[in-house]
Enzyme design. Structure first.
Site, mmCIF file in Angstrom:
data_model
loop_
_atom_site.group_PDB
_atom_site.id
_atom_site.type_symbol
_atom_site.label_atom_id
_atom_site.label_comp_id
_atom_site.label_asym_id
_atom_site.label_seq_id
_atom_site.Cartn_x
_atom_site.Cartn_y
_atom_site.Cartn_z
ATOM 1 N N GLU A 1 0.828 -1.219 0.000
ATOM 2 C CA GLU A 1 0.000 0.000 0.000
ATOM 3 C C GLU A 1 0.860 1.266 0.000
ATOM 4 O O GLU A 1 0.484 2.279 -0.596
ATOM 5 C CB GLU A 1 -0.968 0.004 1.193
ATOM 6 C CG GLU A 1 -1.946 -1.174 1.220
ATOM 7 C CD GLU A 1 -2.771 -1.350 -0.054
ATOM 8 O OE1 GLU A 1 -2.854 -0.405 -0.874
ATOM 9 O OE2 GLU A 1 -3.327 -2.448 -0.251
ATOM 10 N N HIS B 1 1.736 2.047 -3.595
ATOM 11 C CA HIS B 1 0.663 2.846 -4.212
ATOM 12 C C HIS B 1 0.781 4.305 -3.782
ATOM 13 O O HIS B 1 0.673 5.226 -4.591
ATOM 14 C CB HIS B 1 -0.713 2.360 -3.732
ATOM 15 C CG HIS B 1 -1.187 1.094 -4.357
ATOM 16 N ND1 HIS B 1 -1.236 0.897 -5.709
ATOM 17 C CD2 HIS B 1 -1.680 -0.040 -3.789
ATOM 18 C CE1 HIS B 1 -1.735 -0.308 -5.958
ATOM 19 N NE2 HIS B 1 -2.008 -0.895 -4.807
#
Length: 599
Positions: free
Chosen positions: A391, A394
């Site tokens: 994450e 991202h």
């Protein structure tokens, strides 16, 4: 064994929550901003019939579009993040609805934009560029609109499609409420009779337990509940596919796949090529299933035996602080500039760390302009460490694109969305293997890497094939009933896992618990992104600074070029099957090392 209590949102310490106040200090501030944003509707409408009048007018319209984009970024992120903190709070669901309604109203007001941009002839447009040099910033925006000329409708038809936007989002909304807020699962029971809560957050950790009775109990608990709602789930997914078909037909696309991929400038052949390349690589996957059965000492391998580590006696548990330290060491090959952004995220409220009652399941990164927001449900497993670096991959992609690109080009397309996250995972695995000398722990880690391959390259391609075939059934007018969807899904499992896997009847329902089937051909990009990320991570480790420079250029690219071009700039050609084939070769090599370590 004592049952783990999941806290209420109010009982979670502030340091473990994301800094939502960086968007708006209070709900009232959000409401004030929403009221102000309603003024955008008449401001946009004032340009109707005028986009071709002068370069000055066209530039002013694009600048207004940027202003709207920034305002809505904050409004949408605040409402959605607050709703995800506790999906049971009706007030935040209503805030999401309000901002969605306004967005649809704005789309309707701006329905004239594309037809009017298409109506400007080349000579006039060249004159506008000459008169207003600042319009050059929007040349790619204009080129992209004009490229899709044959799929654009009349002003009135575009307004009608825009007005249908909120209704088209209903299947996803219904699924989310059913899956995240309404479904409750019976406790799982272990071999000693102890009870364990089954939630979206606890399910995979339960599947990783060495207690087979507990795994089977959790598996049965989950799918018994989905079984009760199978017809509702099928009707909801069917409605999703029908709305995709409606829009694809309205815009004169030959299929929903062509419609979905056109928006990201990806040739549908890449989707088919992925499925074909993976089909040609079933051999290593079937060999892995066979090895897993033997290593677990089982006569039969069932679907609930897929997640338990095949190397017993190695249990890797981490605090969140330890996970952050490991992330910093693993991602060091990406250079100090990258690590500085990572530390910024760790220290300044980008992350919502632990599960609480009603919190949205799973994990994601939302790339808000103020800074990204990361939702986790951290349990301390090795998977959770991988999820953290995933994450944050991202997030740093969003952060660099937002910081580097003008507003119009900040949002990267979904084709490249999973590359940065998965490259981080590959670097984490390389790091863990490099610091692990213990034979058993090394085998455990290789097993984890093989599971990533299975879960990403093979499993996500299987999802992509299911999504494609279910949409093709819809296009042919065949019924996508629960029975039809289950039959298709079971058949794909049998094909992908091979003869050494007992494909339990319950797994035929797994499609009902996959939220990504509501994301419009999203899942294939996990597989293509994984293959690209494996190639990129190996280049970074092999070539160092040159590769890092190219890679950071890619992360800073937003949508300033088409995704295949952006990836070529980082050294990977996704128009060729080579990255998929190279990744499956690596899977095969690791499988060989695993067999040797455990011989």
């Amino acid at each position: 064994m004592e049952m783990t209590k999941i806290p209420a949102r109010a009982d979670v310490p502030d340091q473990d929550k994301w800094a939502i106040n960086d968007l708006f200090a209070t709900d009232d501030d959000w409401r004030t901003a929403l009221a102000g944003a309603k003024e955008f509707v008449p401001r946009v409408a004032a340009y109707r019939g005028r986009l071709g009048e002068s370069g000055e007018t066209l530039l002013a319209f694009f600048r207004l579009d940027d202003e709207i984009s920034l305002a809505f970024d904050a409004l949408v992120h605040y409402a959605q993040r607050k709703s995800d903190e506790d999906t049971r709070v009706a007030a935040y669901q209503e805030m999401v609805s309000q901002v969605t309604r306004l967005a649809v109203e704005l789309q309707s007001a701006a329905a004239f934009e594309t037809p009017e941009l298409l109506a400007i002839d080349e000579q006039t447009l060249d004159r506008f560029y000459a008169e207003q040099p600042a319009l050059e910033n929007y040349r790619l925006v204009l080129d992209r609109v004009r490229r899709r000329r044959e799929h654009v409708l009349s002003d009135k038809e575009e307004a009608l499609l825009a007005a249908a936007g909120e209704m088209a989002a209903s299947p996803d909304d219904i699924y989310s409420m059913l899956n995240d807020a309404d479904l409750k699962f019976p406790d799982a029971v272990d071999k000693d009779g102890n009870r364990h809560p089954v939630t979206h957050g606890t399910y995979i950790p339960l599947m990783q337990s060495y207690d087979r009775a507990l795994r089977k109990s959790a598996f049965d608990s989950l799918y018994a509940v989905y079984g009760q709602f199978r017809n509702t789930a099928a009707a909801t997914l069917s409605a999703q596919m029908k709305q995709l078909l409606f829009f694809a037909n309205a815009r004169k696309y030959p299929s929903t796949l062509a419609a979905a991929l056109d928006g990201t400038e990806v040739d549908p052949q890449i989707y088919h090529s992925l499925i074909d390349a993976v089909h040609r690589s079933f051999g290593p996957m079937h060999r892995y299933v066979s090895l897993r059965r033997r290593l677990l000492g089982l006569d039969e391998l069932h679907m609930y035996d897929l997640y338990v580590p095949v190397v017993e006696g190695v249990e890797m548990k981490f605090t969140f602080e330890e996970a952050k330290e490991i992330a910093l060491k693993a991602l060091a090959p990406l250079g100090e500039d990258y690590l500085a952004i990572l530390r910024e995220g760790f220290e300044n409220g980008w992350i919502d760390v632990y599960e609480n009652e009603g919190k949205r399941s799973g994990a994601y990164s939302a790339g808000a302009r103020v800074h990204p927001y990361v939702l986790l449900n951290f349990k301390g497993t090795l998977d959770d460490v991988f999820t953290l670096v995933h994450e944050m991959g991202h997030s740093i992609h969003s952060y660099l694109s937002n910081k580097t690109q003008p507003t119009a080009y900040q949002d990267y397309v979904i084709f490249v969305a999973e590359v940065a996250s998965t490259c981080n995972e590959a670097l984490l695995m390389e790091y863990l293997l490099s610091v692990t000398e213990d034979k058993k722990q090394r085998a455990y880690l290789i097993n984890h890497f093989l599971e990533q391959f299975r879960g990403t390259l093979y499993r996500q391609t299987m999802f992509a094939e299911f999504e494609l075939r279910a949409n093709e059934m819809t296009q042919r007018g065949e019924g996508t009933t629960a029975e039809a969807l289950c039959a298709l899904y079971k058949q794909l499992n049998e094909q992908y896992f091979g003869p050494d896997m007992v494909v339990d009847d319950e797994i035929a329902l797994e499609w009902a618990r996959i939220p990504h089937f509501y994301y419009d051909y999203y899942v294939y990009q996990y597989a293509t992104g994984y293959a690209a990320a494996i190639a990129l991570s190996r280049r970074i480790l092999r070539e160092g600074e040159t590769a890092v420079k190219d890679y950071l250029g890619f992360l800073s690219g937003g949508c300033s070029a088409d995704p295949i071009t952006l990836l070529r700039g980082a050294g990977v050609d996704m128009a060729s099957p080579a990255p998929i084939e190279d990744a499956t070769k690596l899977f095969d090599e690791l499988l060989g090392e695993m067999e040797a370590l455990l011989a």
